[in-house]
Write a protein that holds these residues in place. Structure first.
Motif, short mmCIF file in Angstrom:
data_model
loop_
_atom_site.label_atom_id
_atom_site.label_comp_id
_atom_site.label_asym_id
_atom_site.label_seq_id
_atom_site.Cartn_x
_atom_site.Cartn_y
_atom_site.Cartn_z
N THR A 117 -4.77 11.28 4.79
CA THR A 117 -3.48 11.87 5.15
C THR A 117 -3.35 13.27 4.58
OG1 THR A 117 -2.47 9.67 5.20
CG2 THR A 117 -0.98 11.58 5.03
N ASP A 146 -7.39 7.16 11.34
CA ASP A 146 -7.01 6.72 12.68
C ASP A 146 -7.88 5.56 13.13
OD1 ASP A 146 -5.00 8.84 13.33
OD2 ASP A 146 -6.75 10.12 13.01
N SER A 169 -9.26 3.40 11.15
CA SER A 169 -8.80 2.25 10.37
C SER A 169 -7.51 1.67 10.96
CB SER A 169 -8.57 2.64 8.91
OG SER A 169 -9.78 2.95 8.27
N ALA A 170 -6.60 2.54 11.34
CA ALA A 170 -5.33 2.08 11.91
C ALA A 170 -5.54 1.31 13.21
CB ALA A 170 -4.41 3.28 12.15
#
Length: 526
Positions: free
Chosen positions: A387, A423, A425-426
């Motif tokens: 992030t 992203d 991982s999400a």
């Protein structure tokens, strides 16, 4: 597969699921495809932003004959639905010393280019290397790439002896080095080891078959972008009788003993005789309620940061695909696979799809896709760290590109999308990588996660995490192999109900009962 298999639910409308669906339809099964996204494609998705049509996943198409097999299963041809453009050159390689090499798939053109670049000795070596790559591919295509391994004992036999005689059980880099002296040339024929998640010095030479696909068999681009391929596959499947449910995440599988009896989505229960699961392995195992035991935990391939940049200009030195090599090489692989550091001297893939299809961008504009390999979240920065890290990494990447000849790229960007391991991982990808399990020796062939899971007799897995592995051709083959688990290799499995004919195609579909999370996010393997 024991018992009835008339109605198969395919979970996920990515390339693996669509391949499975087409092969199942061709074998007379009724097929329902359940997809959590609003469109087909999975990793090979489409993002529209400011008039730019962005492929979110693979950017390189090789071995289109494998895709054509899926279309042929329902009496169609790939080229009737998709215009394929062969790329010349397939790649442009640019090196830190300022030199460049166009990678041609034609033997004469590539030999002449290598003679210009490195001299006659390496040009002759290329001829020998090309012959070896072709022999390797022919040895592997039917017996290793397009085959299931239920036991390591299946490896034993004349095919393995032939592969060993070709040097396929040695090391990739060593086999290429036997033919080419120039270190820069060696990179062109070994960088593909990154897709396997193993440094070339440690990767099995058998995986040099990826270099055959990239440098011999031809590199193609579908007009309309890579997303045109899954879109065409979905259209062909629908025309052959498949039913599609988009925007339907699968919440659970209903079972009776060892059989899956229905697929449950938000608001719908879809009865089925068999199911093909294409989500990443952890999701598939969770749905099945079973995780196979392994002697060691799965080791995952490196990840990637993808920058999609719609620009008001481009740079003439860029081909459709440009490999921009840093000076470092072995150290780069060590960072990506061992120490977990971000590349200090990165090697990058830059794709400019508007070089071939200008319609993917507004008039006078250009689309660029920059792939920077990075460690996965198991050994590198964790998903939460990205992030704060992402904007800094994006800026450093643009500075690197500016210094490599793309002057002013930061100010040229009109629209952009940055995809990082956070992203991935999400989206549910383990270790924050879209490339799944690495192709180490312990995760190759019969040692890779099988497409059958003990304790469930009518569920099959497909996708890059299972047999045969990562990349567009292997993923398409995984769908074909999954279908063959259900129908038998010649498509003559058990059918317990009458079959209905598809008008105009002469195909028969099961009339039994009937449906799957399959999509993964933006950005993936080139």
């Amino acid at each position: 597969m024991p018992g009835p298999t008339d109605h198969v639910v395919v979970v996920g409308a990515g390339l693996a699921g669509l391949s499975a669906a087409l092969h199942l339809l061709g074998a007379g099964r009724r097929v329902t495809v359940v997809e959590r996204g609003e469109q087909p494609g999975g990793r090979a998705g489409r993002l529209e932003r400011g008039g730019y049509l962005i492929d979110t996943g693979p950017t390189v198409l090789t071995m289109p004959d494998i895709a054509d097999e899926a279309f042929a299963a329902v009496g169609e041809k790939l080229r009737d639905r998709v215009e394929l453009i062969e790329l010349h050159p397939a790649y442009r390689a640019r090196f830190a010393d300022g030199t460049s090499l166009d990678v041609h798939t034609g033997a004469d053109a590539m030999e002449a280019e290598i003679e210009r670049f490195a001299g006659g000795a390496d040009a002759a070596g290329y001829r020998r290397l090309r012959h070896w790559l072709g022999e390797l591919y022919r040895a592997e295509r039917g017996r290793f790439l397009d085959a299931d391994f239920d036991s390591p004992l299946r490896l034993l036999g004349p095919d393995l002896v032939r592969l060993a005689a070709l040097g396929g059980l040695g090391r990739w880099h060593a086999q290429v080095a036997r033919h080419l002296r120039d270190e820069r040339l060696r990179r062109v024929f070994t960088f593909q080891a990154l897709y396997a998640g193993v440094p070339p010095e440690r990767a099995l030479a058998a995986y040099a078959v990826i270099a055959y696909m990239d440098t011999v068999a031809g590199v193609y681009f579908p007009r309309g972008g890579m997303h045109a391929l899954p879109r065409a596959m979905a259209d062909a499947a629908a025309a052959a009788g498949a039913e599609f449910r988009y925007g339907r995440p699968v919440t659970r599988l209903e079972r009776r003993g060892e059989r899956i009896t229905a697929v449950i989505t938000a608001g719908e229960r879809i009865p089925c005789d068999a199911v093909v699961l294409t989500p990443d392995l952890p999701v598939a195992y969770r749905l099945l309620g079973r995780t196979p035991r392994r002697p060691a935990r799965l080791r995952h391939a490196p990840s990637a940061v993808i920058l999609h940049a719609g620009c008001d200009r481009t740079w003439p030195e860029l081909a459709h695909h440009t490999l921009s090599f840093g000076e470092a090489w072995r150290g780069t692989f060590r960072e990506l696979t061992r120490t977990g550091e971000l590349m200090r001297d990165p090697s990058l893939l830059i794709t400019r799809p508007t070089a071939t299809d200008p319609a993917l961008a507004p008039p006078g504009r250009h689309l660029h896709y920059v792939l920077a390999p990075c460690p996965n979240t198991a050994i590198g920065p964790r998903a939460a760290e990205w992030t704060a890290l992402a904007p800094r990494y994006r800026d450093s990447l643009l500075r690197e590109l500016d210094g490599r000849g793309l002057a002013g790229i930061a100010s040229a960007i009109e629209e952009e999308c940055l995809v990082t391991p956070a992203d991935w991982s999400a989206a549910g990808h383990p270790a924050g990588t879209p490339f799944s399990a690495a192709h180490t020796l312990a995760q190759t062939g019969p040692f890779r996660p099988r497409n059958l899971v003990r304790g469930t007799v009518n569920a099959v897995l497909a996708g890059c995490g299972t047999t045969p592995g990562t990349g567009v051709p292997p993923v398409l083959l995984s769908g074909k192999l999954a279908a063959a688990r259900i129908t038998g290799p010649s498509g003559d499995g058990v059918r317990s109900r009458p079959r209905r004919r598809i008008p105009g195609l002469g195909l028969r579909l099961g009339s039994g009962p009937g449906s799957g999370p399959g999509r993964t996010p933006e950005g993936a393997r080139p």
